[in-house]
Scaffold this motif. Structure first.
Motif, PDB file in Angstrom:
ATOM      1  N   TYR A 272      -5.106  -5.202   4.316  1.00  0.00           N
ATOM      2  CA  TYR A 272      -4.498  -4.045   4.969  1.00  0.00           C
ATOM      3  C   TYR A 272      -5.507  -3.501   5.973  1.00  0.00           C
ATOM      4  O   TYR A 272      -6.596  -3.082   5.585  1.00  0.00           O
ATOM      5  CB  TYR A 272      -4.121  -2.976   3.937  1.00  0.00           C
ATOM      6  CG  TYR A 272      -2.922  -3.388   3.127  1.00  0.00           C
ATOM      7  CD1 TYR A 272      -1.648  -3.008   3.522  1.00  0.00           C
ATOM      8  CD2 TYR A 272      -3.061  -4.196   2.014  1.00  0.00           C
ATOM      9  CE1 TYR A 272      -0.533  -3.422   2.810  1.00  0.00           C
ATOM     10  CE2 TYR A 272      -1.953  -4.626   1.297  1.00  0.00           C
ATOM     11  CZ  TYR A 272      -0.691  -4.224   1.708  1.00  0.00           C
ATOM     12  OH  TYR A 272       0.406  -4.654   1.009  1.00  0.00           O
TER      13      TYR A 272
ATOM     14  N   LEU B  96       0.872  -1.178   0.000  1.00  0.00           N
ATOM     15  CA  LEU B  96       0.000   0.000   0.000  1.00  0.00           C
ATOM     16  C   LEU B  96       0.909   1.228   0.000  1.00  0.00           C
ATOM     17  O   LEU B  96       1.797   1.339   0.839  1.00  0.00           O
ATOM     18  CB  LEU B  96      -0.858  -0.033   1.262  1.00  0.00           C
ATOM     19  CG  LEU B  96      -1.832   1.114   1.486  1.00  0.00           C
ATOM     20  CD1 LEU B  96      -2.926   1.131   0.420  1.00  0.00           C
ATOM     21  CD2 LEU B  96      -2.483   0.981   2.876  1.00  0.00           C
TER      22      LEU B  96
ATOM     23  N   ILE C 169      -8.777  -3.206   1.835  1.00  0.00           N
ATOM     24  CA  ILE C 169      -8.365  -2.094   2.720  1.00  0.00           C
ATOM     25  C   ILE C 169      -9.505  -1.834   3.699  1.00  0.00           C
ATOM     26  O   ILE C 169     -10.574  -1.374   3.303  1.00  0.00           O
ATOM     27  CB  ILE C 169      -8.068  -0.813   1.908  1.00  0.00           C
ATOM     28  CG1 ILE C 169      -6.960  -1.081   0.889  1.00  0.00           C
ATOM     29  CG2 ILE C 169      -7.697   0.335   2.845  1.00  0.00           C
ATOM     30  CD1 ILE C 169      -6.682   0.104  -0.043  1.00  0.00           C
TER      31      ILE C 169
ATOM     32  N   LEU D  30      -2.401   0.362  -4.529  1.00  0.00           N
ATOM     33  CA  LEU D  30      -2.362  -0.933  -3.861  1.00  0.00           C
ATOM     34  C   LEU D  30      -1.749  -1.905  -4.862  1.00  0.00           C
ATOM     35  O   LEU D  30      -2.300  -2.086  -5.967  1.00  0.00           O
ATOM     36  CB  LEU D  30      -3.790  -1.361  -3.490  1.00  0.00           C
ATOM     37  CG  LEU D  30      -3.928  -2.672  -2.728  1.00  0.00           C
ATOM     38  CD1 LEU D  30      -3.237  -2.599  -1.378  1.00  0.00           C
ATOM     39  CD2 LEU D  30      -5.401  -3.014  -2.539  1.00  0.00           C
TER      40      LEU D  30
ATOM     41  N   SER E 208      -8.743   5.144   3.233  1.00  0.00           N
ATOM     42  CA  SER E 208      -9.931   4.269   3.094  1.00  0.00           C
ATOM     43  C   SER E 208     -10.983   4.865   2.171  1.00  0.00           C
ATOM     44  O   SER E 208     -11.934   4.190   1.799  1.00  0.00           O
ATOM     45  CB  SER E 208     -10.544   3.981   4.463  1.00  0.00           C
ATOM     46  OG  SER E 208     -11.064   5.152   5.039  1.00  0.00           O
TER      47      SER E 208
END
Ligand code: ATP
Length: 238
Positions: free
Chosen positions: A158, A2, A78, A60, A48
């Motif tokens: 993540y 990420l 995520i 990502l 997010s």
């Protein structure tokens, strides 16, 4: 991996984050430490998707995700556990958990949801005993565990944890940091936003310090902990 590259973001006319860059590699625990108001939550929300970027990009595994909705980012793994727990007090513990699964899997398959609950609660046996109770009956620490368990329901790659230790009694704070280590061992990559610098550094591989919306320091957590100057400035000299 990420990757957050030169991200600026804010609210209305206020720019809070100024060209912040950070990475979280597969399997890493990365701490984002900073004082109250430094912009940690703003950065987590930018990742997010709860906040739109003014500048910069987020990738990502090399693919841009900053144009995606929060849900699409969730589907890519995520998962954001927000500051302040934000569980639904009037819903049962099980219903709160099921919402975490439905956020990703449209499935109405009860068996599937039950399996997810059983897996998530492996980390939180105390929740298993209270699945039928309103979440509002849980203590602050248990609500924090529920918020994390709900995040686990969507099988994160993540996990973005925003101030998980905030407002918890010291014993529960230590428990929360132990949990983070266990989650990491299970293969989840973690970005840990925290004011509690010492314990965040102790549990993480690398760390970034955020001050007034800028990343002012980054490095191996152990090196930061061991550095006298840094200890003076970020750990209250203790
Ligand atoms: P905290 O521990 O208080 O959450 P933080 O490091 O996470 O601290 P942020 O919550 O990201 O900091 O806040 C950074 C700045 O952005 C602060 O000046 C705050 O007042 C401002 N801010 C946060 N949320 C909003 C909002 N919804 N609207 C306007 N300004 C906001």
């Amino acid at each position: 991996m990420l990757e957050v590259r030169e991200v600026s973001a804010g609210y209305g006319s206020d720019v809070v984050l100024h060209e912040c860059s950070l990475t979280v590699g597969a399997g890493e625990v990365v701490a984002l430490i900073g004082a109250n108001g430094a912009g940690k939550s703003t950065l987590v929300k930018s990742i997010s998707g709860l906040l739109t970027l003014r500048r910069g990009e987020i990738t990502l595994d090399g693919t841009r995700v900053d144009g995606l909705t929060p849900r699409e980012r969730l589907e890519r793994g995520i998962v954001h556990v927000p500051e302040g727990r934000q569980v639904f007090a009037g819903l049962s513990v099980a219903e709160n958990l099921a919402l975490g699964a439905h956020a990703v899997h449209e499935s109405r398959d009860r068996g599937f949801v039950e399996r997810c609950i059983a897996q998530s609660c492996e980390y939180f046996p105390a929740l298993l005993d209270r699945l039928g109770e309103p979440a509002g009956n849980l203590s602050g620490g248990q609500q924090q565990m529920l918020a994390i368990a709900r995040g686990l329901m969507s099988r994160p790659r993540y996990l973005l944890l925003d101030e998980p230790s905030l407002g918890l009694a010291p014993l529960l704070v230590s428990e929360t940091f132990r949990l983070i280590a266990r989650l990491s061992q299970s293969g989840i990559s973690i970005l840990l936003s925290e004011q509690n610098a010492r314990q965040s550094l102790a549990v993480s591989d690398r760390a970034y310090v955020l001050e007034l919306g800028r990343i002012t320091l980054e490095g191996r957590s152990k090196a930061i902990l061991d550095s006298g100057d840094v200890s003076e400035k970020y750990l209250g000299g203790s």
